[in-house]
Design an enzyme around this catalytic site. Structure first.
Site, PDB file in Angstrom:
ATOM      1  CB  CYS A   1      -4.757  -4.176  -0.507  1.00 49.34           C
ATOM      2  SG  CYS A   1      -4.659  -2.692   0.515  1.00 49.34           S
TER       3      CYS A   1
ATOM      4  CB  THR B   1      -0.968   0.011   1.188  1.00 55.17           C
ATOM      5  OG1 THR B   1      -1.972   1.022   0.971  1.00 55.17           O
ATOM      6  CG2 THR B   1      -0.262   0.289   2.507  1.00 55.17           C
TER       7      THR B   1
END
Length: 265
Positions: free
Chosen positions: A215, A78
């Site tokens: 993610c 991320t």
């Protein structure tokens, strides 16, 4: 649970480098394990940085070679940076530790925060974090024939079967337009004490997510409070609201250990 202590590590021009925040997490984690400090939530902004959880694949990293910090949390890659409120709740949990219950509590906090700003969000089955659901897709006519793909979600590497129940929206298997993640989550529990936490997109430059697969999820997008509301939103606006709901949810959590079925003789 004991009263939750908040530590404002730094925002804006005083944003905290990721390594410094990680070192502080580990220091507080060790102190919490020894009961030298109460449950603590570090709140901060980071300068721009990519962080990769333990399950990040090489093809999910930035294509241009942008540096990435590998960390010991769950989840994948991320981005953190200005305009994102990051929180690291460091709590002692009862044994046996229920990691999913802790994750659900953090999701509940962020759902309440977004709701207070007028943004409806949800959990999504099989996926961690908090989401703005995509608009429904028009019903397509059946083309006939027999489909043997009874549950395509189970073939998705990012579908976590533990994340399910009535509080989750069904996983998006084509029935909605692209879901948009507004708050990412990745946690670790060591010695019964939590680390890492949440990253709420308040008003970041979301183009930084374009270099990665956020993610590890390929069929979803990223959004922010500012984008959904169509106006400027600041960390200063969100901070007291986040603290209020963190206190309400985490301080009042029922942290009784799960009942464990005894093995039969």
């Amino acid at each position: 649970m004991s009263e939750l202590r908040f530590v404002h590590m730094g925002f804006g021009a005083e944003a905290v480098e990721y390594q410094a925040a990680w070192d502080e997490q580990r220091r507080v984690h060790a102190a919490r394990f020894l009961d030298e400090v109460p449950d603590t939530c570090l709140l901060l902004e980071h300068p721009p940085v990519y962080t990769a959880g333990r399950r990040t694949a090489d093809n999910e990293r930035p294509l241009d070679g942008t540096p990435v910090v590998d960390v010991d949390r769950g989840g994948k890659i991320t981005w953190h940076g200005p305009g994102q409120l990051v929180g690291y709740p460091i709590q002692k949990l009862p044994r046996p530790v229920d990691v999913v219950a802790h994750l659900r509590r953090l999701e509940e906090v962020m759902i309440r925060v977004c709701a207070e700003f007028g943004v409806a969000t949800s959990r999504v089955e099989g996926r961690a974090g908090v989401w703005v659901l995509g608009d429904p897709v028009e019903q397509r006519p059946s083309l006939g024939g027999l489909s043997l793909d009874f549950d395509p979600r189970l073939a998705d590497d990012e579908f976590d079967p533990r994340l399910n129940g009535p509080e989750y929206a069904p996983s998006n298997a084509g029935q909605r337009r692209e879901d948009r993640k507004i708050c990412a989550m990745g946690i670790r529990v060591a010695k019964g004490v939590t680390m890492h936490g949440f990253a709420l997109n308040v008003n970041p430059d979301t183009s930084s997510f374009d270099k990665i697969i956020p993610c590890g999820i390929r069929d979803a997008g990223v959004t922010s409070l500012a984008y959904e509301l169509g106006r400027e939103v600041t960390i200063g606006e969100v901070l007291p609201v986040a603290e209020k709901h963190l206190r309400d949810v985490l301080e009042n959590a029922d942290l009784k250990p799960r009942e464990v079925e005894r093995a039969s003789a």
